[in-house]
Motif scaffolding. Structure first.
Motif, PDB file in Angstrom:
ATOM      1  N   ILE A 227       5.657  13.914  -0.434  1.00 13.00           N
ATOM      2  CA  ILE A 227       6.454  12.754  -0.849  1.00 13.00           C
ATOM      3  C   ILE A 227       5.482  11.681  -1.310  1.00 13.00           C
ATOM      4  N   THR A 228       5.609  11.257  -2.539  1.00 13.75           N
ATOM      5  CA  THR A 228       4.687  10.266  -3.090  1.00 13.75           C
ATOM      6  C   THR A 228       5.081   8.858  -2.637  1.00 13.75           C
TER       7      THR A 228
ATOM      8  N   GLN B  37       8.040   7.644  -4.637  1.00 17.16           N
ATOM      9  CA  GLN B  37       9.326   8.131  -4.131  1.00 17.16           C
ATOM     10  C   GLN B  37       9.763   7.329  -2.904  1.00 17.16           C
ATOM     11  N   TRP B  38       8.802   7.052  -2.020  1.00 20.23           N
ATOM     12  CA  TRP B  38       9.123   6.269  -0.825  1.00 20.23           C
ATOM     13  C   TRP B  38       9.556   4.858  -1.206  1.00 20.23           C
TER      14      TRP B  38
ATOM     15  N   VAL C 252      14.771  11.729  -0.344  1.00 20.04           N
ATOM     16  CA  VAL C 252      13.937  11.578  -1.537  1.00 20.04           C
ATOM     17  C   VAL C 252      14.317  12.557  -2.646  1.00 20.04           C
ATOM     18  N   THR C 253      15.190  13.506  -2.334  1.00 18.72           N
ATOM     19  CA  THR C 253      15.635  14.439  -3.373  1.00 18.72           C
ATOM     20  C   THR C 253      16.946  13.989  -4.019  1.00 18.72           C
TER      21      THR C 253
ATOM     22  N   ARG D  93      10.808   3.779  -4.006  1.00 18.48           N
ATOM     23  CA  ARG D  93      12.112   3.806  -4.673  1.00 18.48           C
ATOM     24  C   ARG D  93      13.231   3.962  -3.651  1.00 18.48           C
TER      25      ARG D  93
END
Length: 286
Positions: free
Chosen positions: A224-225, A228-229, A154-155, A231
């Motif tokens: 982790i939102t 974000q997941w 996720v980064t 995406r």
């Protein structure tokens, strides 16, 4: 040498097309249940990867730990592929071939992809919850390691995720192709481990196994939102599909169909009193 090593590319393609067509013709309920089972089984890979990271910790060098974790990661794919469960990234390659060859309609491919993908994701959600909530209770994993393993997914930038997913899809398509050329269990296990070890060692995004890692981190309380997941999952899915379809299905189908020698007409001079018919030979026979 064994008979398996002598299969040429035309036989591999025909076997892939036949297997893909058989998968496409399965009832949707059977496809979904098989995909659900796959979502459960492949979760052993991420779970054992995190467990190995937890067990080794700082006791051994990081490079050695990474190799051991990557080997654990391959086990989920071994269980799934030898168990003949429906894995989305395998069918992005396999099921495309009967459609390319004109033997099955595109509608069946879309239905298969949707059904298998849904089953894989649903099964993965349950495994991710098990890892996050019960793994620490069992002393199998730590919450910190669960988050640590998933964080890079996720980064990374969307381009980075897509590039990694492209390679993972390519490798999974290549795995499906190579497995068709072998049938004995030892060879199949070796091919699965060698190929998926690369995915684990490079930590390439996989829309089923990698998604389990990210969901487990979310359940474990990682920052982790859902955006974000979502995406990550969307970009990884597209990258896996493009890698498998373009770099394996399309290219290998094209090179096999175009690689068959054209027949070459050959005239043989007629001797007096001997009738000779015009014949046709392949270039190899010539």
């Amino acid at each position: 040498m064994s008979e398996d090593t002598l299969r040429d590319y035309t036989e591999i393609l025909e076997r892939q097309i036949a297997e893909g067509a058989m998968t496409l013709d399965r009832p949707a309920s059977g496809q979904f249940l098989s995909a659900l089972s796959c979502g459960f089984d492949i979760g052993f890979g991420p779970m054992l990867l995190v467990a190995m990271g937890t067990a080794t910790g700082a006791a051994i060098p990081g490079s050695v730990s990474k190799v051991m974790m990557s080997l654990m990661y391959t086990l989920g794919f071994v269980y799934v592929i030898l168990g003949r469960s429906e894995l989305f990234t395998e069918h992005t390659t396999l099921a495309v071939l009967p459609v390319l060859d004109g033997r099955e309609p595109l509608r069946k491919l879309a239905q298969l992809w949707g059904t298998v993908y849904a089953g894989n994701i649903v099964g993965g959600v349950f495994v991710a919850a098990f890892i996050a909530y019960l793994g620490p209770v069992m002393g199998l994993v730590t919450t910190d390691m669960v988050v640590h393993v998933a964080r890079p997914f996720v980064t990374l930038s969307p381009l980075g995720v897509f590039a990694g997913a492209l390679l993972a899809g390519w490798l999974m398509g290549l795995l499906s192709w190579i497995l068709t050329s072998v049938s004995d269990t030892i060879s199949r296990v070796a091919v699965i481990v060698m190929t998926t070890f690369v995915i684990g060692f490079a930590h390439l995004p996989h829309c089923v196994a990698g998604n389990i890692e990210v969901l487990a981190a979310i359940f474990a309380g990682a920052n982790i939102t859902l955006v974000q997941w979502a995406r990550f999952l969307a970009v990884t899915t597209v990258g896996n599909a493009v890698g498998g379809v373009v770099f394996v299905s399309l290219i290998k189908y094209a090179h096999v169909r175009r690689g068959v020698p054209d027949e070459v007409a050959v005239d043989i001079k007629q001797k007096p009193g001997v009738g000779v018919k015009r014949t046709s030979l392949t270039e190899d026979e010539e």
